[in-house]
Enzyme design. Structure first.
Site, PDB file in Angstrom:
ATOM      1  N   GLY A 107      10.279 -44.903   5.143  1.00 46.91           N
ATOM      2  CA  GLY A 107       8.840 -44.637   5.174  1.00 46.91           C
ATOM      3  C   GLY A 107       8.468 -43.660   4.074  1.00 46.91           C
ATOM      4  N   LYS A 620      13.520 -57.886   1.667  1.00 48.84           N
ATOM      5  CA  LYS A 620      13.031 -58.936   2.570  1.00 48.84           C
ATOM      6  C   LYS A 620      11.732 -58.532   3.267  1.00 48.84           C
ATOM      7  CE  LYS A 620      13.771 -62.725   5.100  1.00 48.84           C
ATOM      8  NZ  LYS A 620      13.411 -63.932   4.342  1.00 48.84           N
TER       9      LYS A 620
HETATM   10  O1  M6R Z   1       7.819 -61.188   6.591  1.00 42.37           O
HETATM   11  P1  M6R Z   1       6.598 -61.773   5.940  1.00 42.37           P
HETATM   12  O2  M6R Z   1       6.491 -63.249   6.181  1.00 42.37           O
HETATM   13  O3  M6R Z   1       5.340 -61.077   6.334  1.00 42.37           O
HETATM   14  O4  M6R Z   1       6.817 -61.552   4.397  1.00 42.37           O
HETATM   15  C1  M6R Z   1       5.813 -61.853   3.472  1.00 42.37           C
HETATM   16  C2  M6R Z   1       6.355 -61.859   2.055  1.00 42.37           C
HETATM   17  O5  M6R Z   1       6.805 -60.589   1.699  1.00 42.37           O
HETATM   18  C3  M6R Z   1       7.499 -62.857   1.896  1.00 42.37           C
HETATM   19  O6  M6R Z   1       7.114 -64.145   2.258  1.00 42.37           O
HETATM   20  C4  M6R Z   1       8.017 -62.868   0.441  1.00 42.37           C
HETATM   21  O7  M6R Z   1       7.065 -63.428  -0.402  1.00 42.37           O
HETATM   22  C5  M6R Z   1       9.341 -63.630   0.406  1.00 42.37           C
HETATM   23  N1  M6R Z   1      10.289 -62.924  -0.390  1.00 42.37           N
HETATM   24  C6  M6R Z   1       9.201 -65.020  -0.067  1.00 42.37           C
HETATM   25  O8  M6R Z   1      10.396 -65.697  -0.269  1.00 42.37           O
END
Ligand code: M6R
Length: 625
Positions: A107, A620
């Site tokens: 954070g 991620k």
């Molecule tokens: O966990 P989330 O679906 O909210 O994440 C959103 C994006 O950060 C995520 O989809 C990102 O674009 C990935 N690395 C795509 O492969």
């Protein structure tokens, strides 16, 4: 300069086994959250032992192996930094100036400068550039005062010191702390960053994600913002930061350790691509009506009559999830004739969008922790709107805070590039469109056709996966190119965006997704023998138009990889490479056409020697803005 640790992974353990091994194992499972540096702190009779290093978890694992220790408790961290250098000194854990408190943190402490100045005025010196060290020192200061007033009740003084310090902090945190005077006890707390308790048998853990507990326990407690947990080996208690007692609710994780392991696959991304037939099955299980004409969802928490009154839907998401929102827009408008808007969650939260009273808001998020999506959701809720979510991570903050929603049941997605979570979101969007459509003008017969098409999807995906070798061969042919275009129209436009994003993320190739017809308004200038185009050409209304676009590219000597479900209708020799997909109804096409571009991106990245599961600069779960 402040060194902000933002999307990091935290693991803490207190039990009867060797803590170092368990912490390292947990960190490896959380490495997707950040991989700039890693570290652990262990506590035994000899005091706190600290090991931290820049680089991957393996680097610190080697250090731990070279220093045999029998400690049965400790805290650990894997870091993703923004500002400031990635240095051993800035890696976590951080020790307070007196060596009493060890702390890991995920954070941002926003008032760190003010707190630091106050501590410096009291004679504290700092060893790192981090805000976390400020918090470690603040806890140590509070602990000093508390242990004196408690007359030496070290355990209570430690917990109270953490609370006292947190009351002075502005910003976000998920923390795990230990105190040299209090062996056998850990304290954790959260505000804005996830923290979960793993409830074991004679041992307890805390972690940023349930993956940290894989193989040790499936019983978990999700902490809420403003809560503090005090863990011993045999029990734990939760209070609020202002000392009110909280009754814990224990949940069970619905996946096993094998789900979070690589198995025989070289990368999680490939494993997850191949898991898509199962992920889609899981997304559909129990979700079609008995008469087979519509979908049904258990957790929407909204009366169907109320849902009928909705005359506008706003979808919010980021990255890949945003692309699935675009598919939802197309299908809901088509099946249910409800106007849908798709917004980047990060934009929505600051732009004070006017929402009509019959507007329903949907968030889409794999992790359920993306801060932009979470804050956009909170903003819509503050305005009094009903917010539903499509989320994969059970118990995540978005899933817990929204008014209801649909779990994806895709299982853990560990590769940083989202694959199976995306196709499951797209599939659920189709089911949702069907459900809303059947509440309005869609006939029973049309509903049954859609259900039957959706049910065929897992088998159709398996047929595409059978062509992986052929796609690998095509990937090798183009792996040295540095620019790609992805062109698709209508339902294929979001898939073009997603294909380009996958390639960018894991192979660092510049790629752009465009609506095919827009090409002539600018991107056509990029076309040349060194810029391949991936063209989506599904059979249907726009098939011939896409063929014309391909002709235009070929006329300018651009290589074309066409993806089509057309048979003889696709002219021989028109494209340089053709990936033929099985015949499929339109509603299934976004899912089906995604699979080849995932594989293409994967094989290109592998051919270029990229670290597919941990691409540079990414993490991620993006838990700060
Ligand atoms: O966990 P989330 O679906 O909210 O994440 C959103 C994006 O950060 C995520 O989809 C990102 O674009 C990935 N690395 C795509 O492969």
């Amino acid at each position: 300069m402040l060194c902000k640790p933002i999307m990091c992974g935290i693991v803490g353990y207190v039990g009867k086994h060797k803590a170092a091994d368990i912490l390292i194992e947990g960190l490896k499972r959380l490495e997707y959250r950040g991989y700039d540096s890693a570290g652990l702190a262990l506590l035994d009779e000899g005091g706190i032992e600290l090991m931290k290093k820049t680089g991957r978890v393996d680097v610190v694992a080697k250090v731990a192996q070279s220093r045999p220790t029998t400690a049965t408790m400790g805290i650990s961290h894997t870091r993703w930094a923004t500002h400031g250098g990635v240095t051993d000194g800035n890696a976590h854990p951080h020790l307070s100036w007196d060596g009493k408190i060890a702390l890991v943190h995920n954070g941002v402490i926003e008032n760190y400068a003010f707190l630091k100045a106050e501590l410096e005025a009291k004679g504290v010196t700092f060893r790192s550039e981090t805000d976390t060290e400020v918090l470690a020192n603040l806890i140590a200061f509070c602990y000093d005062a508390e242990s004196v007033s408690n007359g030496g009740g070290y355990s209570a003084a430690f917990v109270q010191a953490v609370r006292q310090a947190l009351l002075q902090v502005e910003g976000t945190y998920g923390i795990a702390a230990m105190c040299a005077d209090v062996p056998g006890e850990l304290v954790g707390a959260r505000k804005g960053s996830p923290l979960i308790i793993g409830v074991g048998n004679g041992e307890n853990m805390i972690g940023s994600d349930v993956a940290a507990f894989a193989g040790r326990t499936q019983n978990v407690v999700y902490l809420n913002d403003g809560q503090v947990v005090h863990l011993h080996r045999g029990d734990f208690s939760i209070t609020t930061v202002d000392s009110l007692s909280i009754d814990p609710v224990i949940s069970k994780i619905d996946w096993s350790v094998e789900d979070a392991d690589l198995g025989h696959y070289p990368h999680f991304m490939l494993k997850e691509i191949f898991e898509q037939p199962m992920a889609i099955e899981n997304a559909m299980r129990g979700r079609f009506s008995q008469d087979g004409s519509t979908a049904q969802f258990g957790g929407l928490n909204i009366d169907p009559r109320e849902l009928r009154q909705i005359d506008r839907i706003v979808f919010l998401g980021c990255g890949t999830a945003w692309h699935s929102c675009l598919v939802a827009e197309y299908l809901i408008e088509k099946f249910a004739r409800i106007p849908v808007e798709v917004e980047y969650a990060s934009e929505f939260r600051y732009r004070n969008a006017p929402l009509d009273k019959n507007t329903l808001v949907f968030t889409v998020s794999q992790s359920g922790e993306t801060i932009d999506t979470l804050e956009a959701m909170r903003e819509a809720m503050r305005k009094g709107y009903r917010v539903l979510g499509i989320t994969n991570a059970v118990g995540s903050t978005i899933a817990r805070e929204n008014d209801g929603g649909i779990y994806q049941h895709s299982g853990p997605e560990i590769g940083v590039a989202s694959t199976k979570a995306f196709t499951a979101q797209v599939h659920i969007a189709a089911m949702l469109a069907l459900y809303l459509g059947r509440m309005r003008d869609m006939s029973f017969t049309d509903g049954r056709h859609v259900v039957s098409a959706l049910q065929k999807t897992p088998g159709l995906i398996s047929q595409v996966l059978d062509r992986a070798e052929e796609i690998e061969h095509i990937a090798h042919k183009y792996a040295d190119k540095n620019d790609f275009l992805f062109l698709g129209r209508q339902l294929m436009f979001p898939i073009a965006l997603e294909g380009a994003l996958k390639l960018k993320e894991i192979s660092y190739i510049h790629a752009e997704g465009y609506p095919a017809a827009e090409m002539k308004h600018g991107p056509i200038a990029l076309i040349c023998p060194d810029c391949p185009t991936v063209a989506f050409a599904p059979k249907g209304e726009i098939f011939k138009k896409v063929l014309s676009n391909i002709q235009e590219i070929k006329a300018r000597e651009g290589p074309v990889i066409a993806i089509t479900n057309a048979g003889k209708e696709f002219p021989e020799g028109l494209a340089d490479d053709v990936i033929k997909l099985p015949e499929s109804p339109e509603v299934v096409q976004p899912t089906l056409f995604t699979v080849p571009v995932q594989l293409l991106a994967y094989y290109i990245a592998v051919a270029r020697g990229c670290d597919v599961d941990k691409p540079r600069n990414l993490a991620k779960s993006v838990t700060v803005e």
